[in-house]
Design a protein around this motif. Structure first.
Motif, PDB file in Angstrom:
ATOM      1  N   ASP A 118      26.088  -4.841 -25.026  1.00 19.96           N
ATOM      2  CA  ASP A 118      27.467  -4.649 -25.469  1.00 19.96           C
ATOM      3  C   ASP A 118      28.267  -4.311 -24.224  1.00 19.96           C
ATOM      4  O   ASP A 118      28.110  -3.237 -23.650  1.00 19.96           O
ATOM      5  N   SER A 121      34.071  -5.588 -24.006  1.00 16.75           N
ATOM      6  CA  SER A 121      34.614  -4.990 -25.229  1.00 16.75           C
ATOM      7  C   SER A 121      36.026  -4.405 -25.103  1.00 16.75           C
ATOM      8  O   SER A 121      36.237  -3.216 -25.352  1.00 16.75           O
ATOM      9  N   PRO A 122      36.996  -5.229 -24.715  1.00 18.78           N
ATOM     10  CA  PRO A 122      38.368  -4.733 -24.599  1.00 18.78           C
ATOM     11  C   PRO A 122      39.024  -4.568 -25.970  1.00 18.78           C
ATOM     12  O   PRO A 122      38.485  -5.014 -26.983  1.00 18.78           O
ATOM     13  N   ASN A 123      40.180  -3.929 -25.973  1.00 15.29           N
ATOM     14  CA  ASN A 123      40.942  -3.763 -27.204  1.00 15.29           C
ATOM     15  C   ASN A 123      42.063  -4.798 -27.261  1.00 15.29           C
ATOM     16  O   ASN A 123      42.717  -5.048 -26.253  1.00 15.29           O
ATOM     17  N   HIS A 158      32.136  -6.440 -28.155  1.00 14.91           N
ATOM     18  CA  HIS A 158      32.521  -5.618 -29.301  1.00 14.91           C
ATOM     19  C   HIS A 158      34.024  -5.315 -29.200  1.00 14.91           C
ATOM     20  O   HIS A 158      34.449  -4.200 -28.886  1.00 14.91           O
ATOM     21  N   GLY A 160      37.797  -4.439 -29.648  1.00 11.74           N
ATOM     22  CA  GLY A 160      38.532  -3.475 -30.489  1.00 11.74           C
ATOM     23  C   GLY A 160      39.676  -4.202 -31.177  1.00 11.74           C
ATOM     24  O   GLY A 160      40.797  -4.225 -30.683  1.00 11.74           O
ATOM     25  N   GLU A 257      35.319  -5.139 -33.890  1.00  7.32           N
ATOM     26  CA  GLU A 257      35.252  -4.076 -34.895  1.00  7.32           C
ATOM     27  C   GLU A 257      35.552  -4.604 -36.291  1.00  7.32           C
ATOM     28  O   GLU A 257      34.962  -4.150 -37.275  1.00  7.32           O
ATOM     29  N   TYR A 310      36.199   4.846 -35.524  1.00  7.94           N
ATOM     30  CA  TYR A 310      35.484   4.117 -34.472  1.00  7.94           C
ATOM     31  C   TYR A 310      33.970   4.344 -34.624  1.00  7.94           C
ATOM     32  O   TYR A 310      33.161   3.423 -34.529  1.00  7.94           O
ATOM     33  N   ASP A 314      30.607   1.934 -35.259  1.00  7.48           N
ATOM     34  CA  ASP A 314      29.452   1.856 -34.360  1.00  7.48           C
ATOM     35  C   ASP A 314      28.138   2.114 -35.090  1.00  7.48           C
ATOM     36  O   ASP A 314      27.100   1.570 -34.701  1.00  7.48           O
ATOM     37  N   TYR A 332      24.647  -0.291 -24.171  1.00  8.34           N
ATOM     38  CA  TYR A 332      26.101  -0.158 -24.246  1.00  8.34           C
ATOM     39  C   TYR A 332      26.630   0.108 -22.848  1.00  8.34           C
ATOM     40  O   TYR A 332      26.405   1.187 -22.297  1.00  8.34           O
ATOM     41  N   VAL A 334      29.457   1.105 -21.221  1.00  2.00           N
ATOM     42  CA  VAL A 334      30.747   1.709 -21.593  1.00  2.00           C
ATOM     43  C   VAL A 334      30.960   2.949 -20.722  1.00  2.00           C
ATOM     44  O   VAL A 334      30.007   3.671 -20.415  1.00  2.00           O
ATOM     45  N   GLN A 338      32.931   8.133 -23.017  1.00  2.00           N
ATOM     46  CA  GLN A 338      32.399   7.975 -24.376  1.00  2.00           C
ATOM     47  C   GLN A 338      30.975   8.529 -24.531  1.00  2.00           C
ATOM     48  O   GLN A 338      30.269   8.203 -25.482  1.00  2.00           O
ATOM     49  N   HIS A 341      30.374  10.386 -27.822  1.00  3.40           N
ATOM     50  CA  HIS A 341      30.367   9.413 -28.928  1.00  3.40           C
ATOM     51  C   HIS A 341      28.991   8.758 -29.073  1.00  3.40           C
ATOM     52  O   HIS A 341      28.415   8.723 -30.163  1.00  3.40           O
ATOM     53  N   PHE A 342      28.444   8.276 -27.972  1.00  8.73           N
ATOM     54  CA  PHE A 342      27.160   7.572 -28.081  1.00  8.73           C
ATOM     55  C   PHE A 342      26.002   8.531 -28.349  1.00  8.73           C
ATOM     56  O   PHE A 342      25.055   8.168 -29.044  1.00  8.73           O
TER      57      PHE A 342
HETATM   58  N1  ARG Z   1      36.761  -1.089 -27.234  1.00 13.76           N
HETATM   59  C1  ARG Z   1      36.182   0.092 -26.701  1.00 13.76           C
HETATM   60  C2  ARG Z   1      37.080   0.660 -25.624  1.00 13.76           C
HETATM   61  O1  ARG Z   1      37.874  -0.047 -25.039  1.00 13.76           O
HETATM   62  C3  ARG Z   1      34.813  -0.136 -26.106  1.00 13.76           C
HETATM   63  C4  ARG Z   1      33.786  -0.553 -27.095  1.00 13.76           C
HETATM   64  C5  ARG Z   1      32.402  -0.285 -26.594  1.00 13.76           C
HETATM   65  N2  ARG Z   1      31.400  -0.672 -27.514  1.00 13.76           N
HETATM   66  C6  ARG Z   1      31.080  -0.028 -28.629  1.00 13.76           C
HETATM   67  N3  ARG Z   1      30.132  -0.515 -29.386  1.00 13.76           N
HETATM   68  N4  ARG Z   1      31.688   1.077 -28.987  1.00 13.76           N
HETATM   69  O2  ARG Z   1      36.991   1.846 -25.355  1.00 13.76           O
END
Ligand code: ARG
Length: 578
Positions: A118, A121-123, A158, A160, A257, A310, A314, A332, A334, A338, A341-342
């Motif tokens: 993963d 993974s941009p938003n 992934h 956003g 997502e 969020y 996940d 991941y 990332v 975060q 979170h993980f």
């Molecule tokens: N879109 C999220 C961000 O920009 C990152 C996602 C990472 N992957 C995940 N499975 N949460 O912060």
């Protein structure tokens, strides 16, 4: 093909067993070439454990050690280290094997896994910015290396593409949108309406409430809002795709997502039923009472108003990847913010009974020359697209200076390889946990630990072959047509040193993956290029007599292949000229 390191490690284990001392001991590449090529501190470790004298233990191990066929007589040094120096004839023999192997001596792993990576993974509704370089470039490199080593890799973006920001985007779309601006620069216009709505909502409760209503309508499947959402996602994806094309990044899956949206109620129910989650003040919450680190950090997976988070997504994502994609591991890639979170997600997964190897591969930030998070002059995030285009523009200048006679087309192609390669390499050559300063001058320099330096070494070799005018037999299949590799004859020290490094490619590639550290590979390639230059300075190639000439050409060719393959594993291309 067995690497020197593995071979010596096995011999060491045998010696330890025969001496009745231990099962195995660690054997690493030497940290300082003055002490040889490999070393082990096993006598020191055992000495401490057993309360015995390490140099005496080392001597005892040596008396059982049989490495004559590959090493000079091993020596005990310092407080009890054992140092190994490879014999030139062993290096020569191994180099010949590597020359004939189309994997360049790199063995495939014996324990292949299916790994979902993963990364990126941009938003949506925001352009990709400089902060996305690290996840995207690092994730891509890890995917390439893992795949080359024989793992089955699924690259998943992934994205956003679902979340509370859409209430504001949709409100802005309905009330503030400038269609012409949208056509000129879609993402900029979406960002503008989002920001303006955000500002209005901050001071006007009515706007705030209107945004909330838009979000509720979207989540309830209102046709108009779904259409707007779809359009925003599509426009954002165009921007992402452009960046991916420039970077040469490909994904096997882009399950954003929104893909998990329908699964969320089921996930929450399951966790409630399993007793992993509970209702607390109207929300559904997971508590981590048995985990001291997380004990005071509960995780809300359904808000009081019924909305999901969020984190809920996940958790659903882990289910999907493990149950449906049958992943043995999920990585991941990332950023460090975060981390909590993980930790929470992985703890939930463990309680659900999942045994897949879940890893959060974190990394530091990209800083501007002022050592602060890199921003544009007006304080905005630097759009990745512009940054990459600038890299190509700057690289083009270098090409113009170095080789003005190339065709326009060639110049563009080479500039792209150098520019993009430089940006990627600057990132990958850093230890991933540390922040680094983004510097055009440094990353585009033709000397030092940079992509252009390595690309230049490759180009130099290719030009030797152009000069030689020979069609060089570089593939094992050549044997089928009767071509036999010339016996290598390594005589001079720089030749032996270069050959040894070439044999070690196979040791560094898995090493880079073990710690998720592509910088181990970049360092190796940098050292290889240095060894090549030292060799090239000391040992004439085309002007030397046979059989030396063929032997040196073979070394040149293998160097080019390792540079090309090594950079390729980092997602960096090599030009034939520059
Ligand atoms: N879109 C999220 C961000 O920009 C990152 C996602 C990472 N992957 C995940 N499975 N949460 O912060």
């Amino acid at each position: 093909m067995e690497t020197f390191q593995l071979l010596l490690a096995k011999r060491l284990s045998d010696a330890l067993a025969n001496a009745g001392l231990a099962e195995t001991g660690e054997l690493t590449q030497a940290t300082d070439p003055r002490f040889g090529d490999y070393q082990t501190n096993v006598a020191l470790v055992l000495g401490k454990q057993r309360g015995e004298n390490p140099p005496a233990l080392a001597e005892k191990i040596l008396s059982h050690l049989d490495v004559d066929d590959v090493c000079e007589l091993p020596a005990v040094a310092g407080a009890g280290f054992i140092n190994f120096t490879l014999r030139p004839d062993a290096i020569e023999k191994k180099t010949r094997e590597v020359l004939r192997d189309n994997r360049l001596g790199v063995p495939e792993t014996a324990s292949s896994q299916r790994i979902v990576i993963d990364f990126g993974s941009p938003n949506v509704a925001k352009p990709m910015h400089v902060g996305h370089i690290r996840s995207t470039v690092l994730g891509d490199a890890l995917a390439r290396i893992a795949q080359f080593l024989g793992h089955e890799v699924i690259r998943d973006n992934h994205i956003g593409d679902w979340g509370t920001q859409f209430g504001m985007v949709i409100y802005g779309w309905k009330n503030l949108l400038d269609r012409q601006a949208l056509q000129r620069n879609p993402l900029a216009e979406i960002v503008r309406i989002y920001k303006e709505t955000n500002a209005r909502a901050a001071s006007d409760p009515e706007v705030r409430e209107a945004c909330r209503q838009e979000l509720v309508k979207l989540q309830a499947g209102d046709k108009e809002n779904i259409d707007i959402w779809n359009e925003c996602v599509a426009l954002s994806m165009q921007d992402f795709e452009h960046v991916y094309k420039l970077l040469g990044i490909h994904y096997d899956l882009q399950c954003g997502e929104s893909f998990y949206h329908d699964r969320l109620p089921g996930v929450v129910d399951c966790l409630l039923k399993a007793g992993i989650a509970e209702i607390s003040e109207g929300a559904v919450v997971v508590f981590f009472r048995d985990n001291p680190e997380l004990a005071d950090k509960p995780l809300i997976i359904r808000k009081r108003d019924g909305g999901f988070n969020y984190a809920t997504t996940d958790i659903a994502t882990v289910d999907y990847r493990v149950n449906e994609l049958k992943a043995d591991a999920v990585w991941y890639v990332v950023g460090a913010p975060q981390t909590l979170h993980f930790k929470q997600i992985f703890d939930v997964a463990r309680r659900e009974g999942y045994t897949a190897d879940l890893r959060h591969i974190i990394f530091g930030s990209v800083l501007g020359e002022d050592r602060k998070l890199m921003k544009t002059r007006s304080g905005e995030n630097v759009p990745l697209r512009e940054l990459l285009e600038e890299a190509c523009k700057r690289a083009r200048k270098i090409v113009e200076e170095k080789n003005p006679n190339l065709s326009e087309e060639e110049k563009t192609d080479i500039a792209e390889k150098i520019g993009i390669g430089a940006v990627k390499y600057a990132d990958l050559s850093q230890y991933r946990m540390t922040d680094y300063i983004f510097s055009w001058e440094k990353m585009l320099a033709l000397h030092g630990n940079t992509a252009p330096y390595l690309q230049n070494a490759y180009v130099r070799i290719r030009s030797i072959f152009r000069k030689a005018g020979e069609s060089w037999h570089r593939h094992p299949a050549d044997e089928e047509i009767g071509w036999k590799p010339m016996p290598l004859c390594l005589a001079e020290l720089p030749e032996i040193d270069l050959a040894k490094r070439l044999c070690q490619f196979a040791e560094f590639v898995p090493h880079a993956l073990n710690g998720f550290r592509p910088n181990i590979l970049t360092n190796y390639l940098f050292e290889l290029a240095n060894s090549f230059h030292a060799f090239y300075e000391a040992c004439p190639v085309l002007k030397s007599e046979e059989p030396r000439r063929s032997s040196r050409l073979a070394l040149c060719d293998l160097t080019a292949q390792v540079l090309q393959r090594g950079l390729g594993l980092l997602g960096i291309k090599v030009p034939e000229k520059m």
